[in-house]
Design a protein around this motif. Structure first.
Motif, PDB file in Angstrom:
ATOM      1  N   ILE A   1      -0.081  35.942  22.049  1.00  0.00           N
ATOM      2  CA  ILE A   1       1.064  36.776  22.396  1.00  0.00           C
ATOM      3  C   ILE A   1       0.599  38.217  22.480  1.00  0.00           C
ATOM      4  CG2 ILE A   1       2.818  35.237  21.437  1.00  0.00           C
ATOM      5  CD1 ILE A   1       3.045  37.196  19.047  1.00  0.00           C
ATOM      6  N   LYS A   2       1.218  38.943  23.394  1.00  0.00           N
ATOM      7  CA  LYS A   2       0.936  40.369  23.540  1.00  0.00           C
ATOM      8  C   LYS A   2       1.914  41.135  22.660  1.00  0.00           C
ATOM      9  CE  LYS A   2       0.240  43.865  27.046  1.00  0.00           C
ATOM     10  NZ  LYS A   2       0.322  44.236  28.432  1.00  0.00           N
ATOM     11  N   LEU A   3       1.415  42.156  21.966  1.00  0.00           N
ATOM     12  CA  LEU A   3       2.283  42.935  21.081  1.00  0.00           C
ATOM     13  C   LEU A   3       2.878  44.114  21.826  1.00  0.00           C
ATOM     14  CD1 LEU A   3       0.034  42.866  17.912  1.00  0.00           C
ATOM     15  CD2 LEU A   3       2.072  41.504  18.349  1.00  0.00           C
TER      16      LEU A   3
ATOM     17  N   ALA B   1      -2.678  47.141  17.180  1.00  0.00           N
ATOM     18  CA  ALA B   1      -3.190  45.881  17.739  1.00  0.00           C
ATOM     19  C   ALA B   1      -2.516  45.570  19.077  1.00  0.00           C
ATOM     20  CB  ALA B   1      -2.947  44.739  16.759  1.00  0.00           C
ATOM     21  N   SER B   2      -3.210  44.834  19.924  1.00  0.00           N
ATOM     22  CA  SER B   2      -2.687  44.500  21.242  1.00  0.00           C
ATOM     23  C   SER B   2      -2.305  43.021  21.395  1.00  0.00           C
ATOM     24  CB  SER B   2      -3.727  44.836  22.321  1.00  0.00           C
ATOM     25  OG  SER B   2      -4.031  46.198  22.282  1.00  0.00           O
ATOM     26  N   PHE B   3      -3.088  42.115  20.767  1.00  0.00           N
ATOM     27  CA  PHE B   3      -2.861  40.690  20.939  1.00  0.00           C
ATOM     28  C   PHE B   3      -2.971  39.945  19.614  1.00  0.00           C
ATOM     29  CE2 PHE B   3      -4.580  42.155  24.966  1.00  0.00           C
ATOM     30  CZ  PHE B   3      -3.745  41.562  25.888  1.00  0.00           C
ATOM     31  N   ILE B   4      -2.227  38.862  19.494  1.00  0.00           N
ATOM     32  CA  ILE B   4      -2.384  37.912  18.399  1.00  0.00           C
ATOM     33  C   ILE B   4      -2.685  36.557  19.034  1.00  0.00           C
ATOM     34  CG2 ILE B   4      -1.234  36.654  16.536  1.00  0.00           C
ATOM     35  CD1 ILE B   4       0.470  39.067  16.029  1.00  0.00           C
ATOM     36  N   THR B   5      -3.701  35.894  18.509  1.00  0.00           N
ATOM     37  CA  THR B   5      -4.063  34.565  19.004  1.00  0.00           C
ATOM     38  C   THR B   5      -4.093  33.594  17.828  1.00  0.00           C
ATOM     39  OG1 THR B   5      -5.407  35.505  20.769  1.00  0.00           O
ATOM     40  CG2 THR B   5      -5.838  33.213  20.185  1.00  0.00           C
TER      41      THR B   5
ATOM     42  N   LEU C   1       3.036  27.941  17.912  1.00  0.00           N
ATOM     43  CA  LEU C   1       4.086  28.916  18.160  1.00  0.00           C
ATOM     44  C   LEU C   1       3.906  30.056  17.166  1.00  0.00           C
ATOM     45  CD1 LEU C   1       6.789  29.607  19.608  1.00  0.00           C
ATOM     46  CD2 LEU C   1       7.942  28.413  17.743  1.00  0.00           C
ATOM     47  N   ILE C   2       3.796  31.267  17.674  1.00  0.00           N
ATOM     48  CA  ILE C   2       3.582  32.453  16.834  1.00  0.00           C
ATOM     49  C   ILE C   2       4.904  33.187  16.699  1.00  0.00           C
ATOM     50  CG2 ILE C   2       2.322  34.625  16.587  1.00  0.00           C
ATOM     51  CD1 ILE C   2       0.198  33.397  18.532  1.00  0.00           C
ATOM     52  N   THR C   3       5.320  33.421  15.453  1.00  0.00           N
ATOM     53  CA  THR C   3       6.580  34.125  15.200  1.00  0.00           C
ATOM     54  C   THR C   3       6.300  35.317  14.292  1.00  0.00           C
ATOM     55  OG1 THR C   3       7.737  32.008  15.311  1.00  0.00           O
ATOM     56  CG2 THR C   3       8.945  33.864  14.368  1.00  0.00           C
ATOM     57  N   LEU C   4       6.764  36.480  14.721  1.00  0.00           N
ATOM     58  CA  LEU C   4       6.589  37.676  13.893  1.00  0.00           C
ATOM     59  C   LEU C   4       7.796  37.868  12.993  1.00  0.00           C
ATOM     60  CD1 LEU C   4       5.122  40.203  16.493  1.00  0.00           C
ATOM     61  CD2 LEU C   4       3.910  38.702  14.898  1.00  0.00           C
ATOM     62  N   GLY C   5       7.528  38.193  11.737  1.00  0.00           N
ATOM     63  CA  GLY C   5       8.597  38.439  10.777  1.00  0.00           C
ATOM     64  C   GLY C   5       8.646  39.901  10.384  1.00  0.00           C
ATOM     65  N   ASP C   6       9.084  40.139   9.177  1.00  0.00           N
ATOM     66  CA  ASP C   6       9.263  41.513   8.704  1.00  0.00           C
ATOM     67  C   ASP C   6       7.936  42.178   8.347  1.00  0.00           C
ATOM     68  OD1 ASP C   6       8.951  39.722   6.456  1.00  0.00           O
ATOM     69  OD2 ASP C   6       9.519  41.415   5.192  1.00  0.00           O
TER      70      ASP C   6
END
Ligand SMILES: [Fe+2]
Length: 148
Positions: free
Chosen positions: A146-148, A127-131, A59-64
């Motif tokens: 996830i797509k940004l 950036a476009s994607f994070i894997t 699970l990918i979670t973006l923070g600050d």
């Protein structure tokens, strides 16, 4: 063979047997990549994960975003209250993060003392994607994007 060479070879052979006879203190400390399942895995239906898929899919979670422009990216393995085990012989042994297919970093994890989780600070501008890849030593490498 001279006597001195024979004694030296005998001593080296004895030392080798002593080292190989030592018991492994922990399976994860002595295992190699060839002992691990490195098959790429993906959920059959990304919108309807099974229990095994919830347990393994990162699970990918973006923070600050910090003052220097690095965004916190957290990866945890185990979703919906299902946490992947971390026991001797079955654990998440690494987590890797990619941004647009470029490697950001890899964290090696040890059984029992850590669970499947890692965090990175990453520049995501443009950036476009994070894997994220998470390797279970038994059940293979699980991938989330996830797509940004
Ligand atoms: Fe597993």
């Amino acid at each position: 063979m001279k006597r001195r060479e024979a004694i030296k070879l005998t001593a080296l052979a004895t030392l080798g047997m002593a080292v190989s006879a030592q018991a492994c203190p922990s399976k994860n400390l002595c295992s190699t990549d060839s002992d691990k399942n490195r098959i790429l895995m993906a959920p059959k239906d990304a919108k309807n994960l099974t229990k095994a898929e919830l347990k393994h899919t990162p699970l990918i979670t973006l923070g600050d975003k910090d003052a220097n422009g690095y965004t916190l990216v957290e990866i945890t393995v185990g979703q919906a209250g299902i946490i992947h085990p971390s026991v001797n012989g079955h654990w998440i042994d690494f987590i890797s993060l990619y941004v647009d297919k470029k490697l950001v970093g890899t964290t090696e994890l040890m059984a029992e003392i850590s669970r499947g989780a890692a965090a990175f600070r990453v520049k995501l501008d443009g950036a476009s994607f994070i894997t994220a890849n998470a390797g279970c030593n038994i059940h293979g490498i699980w991938v989330s994007t996830i797509k940004l």
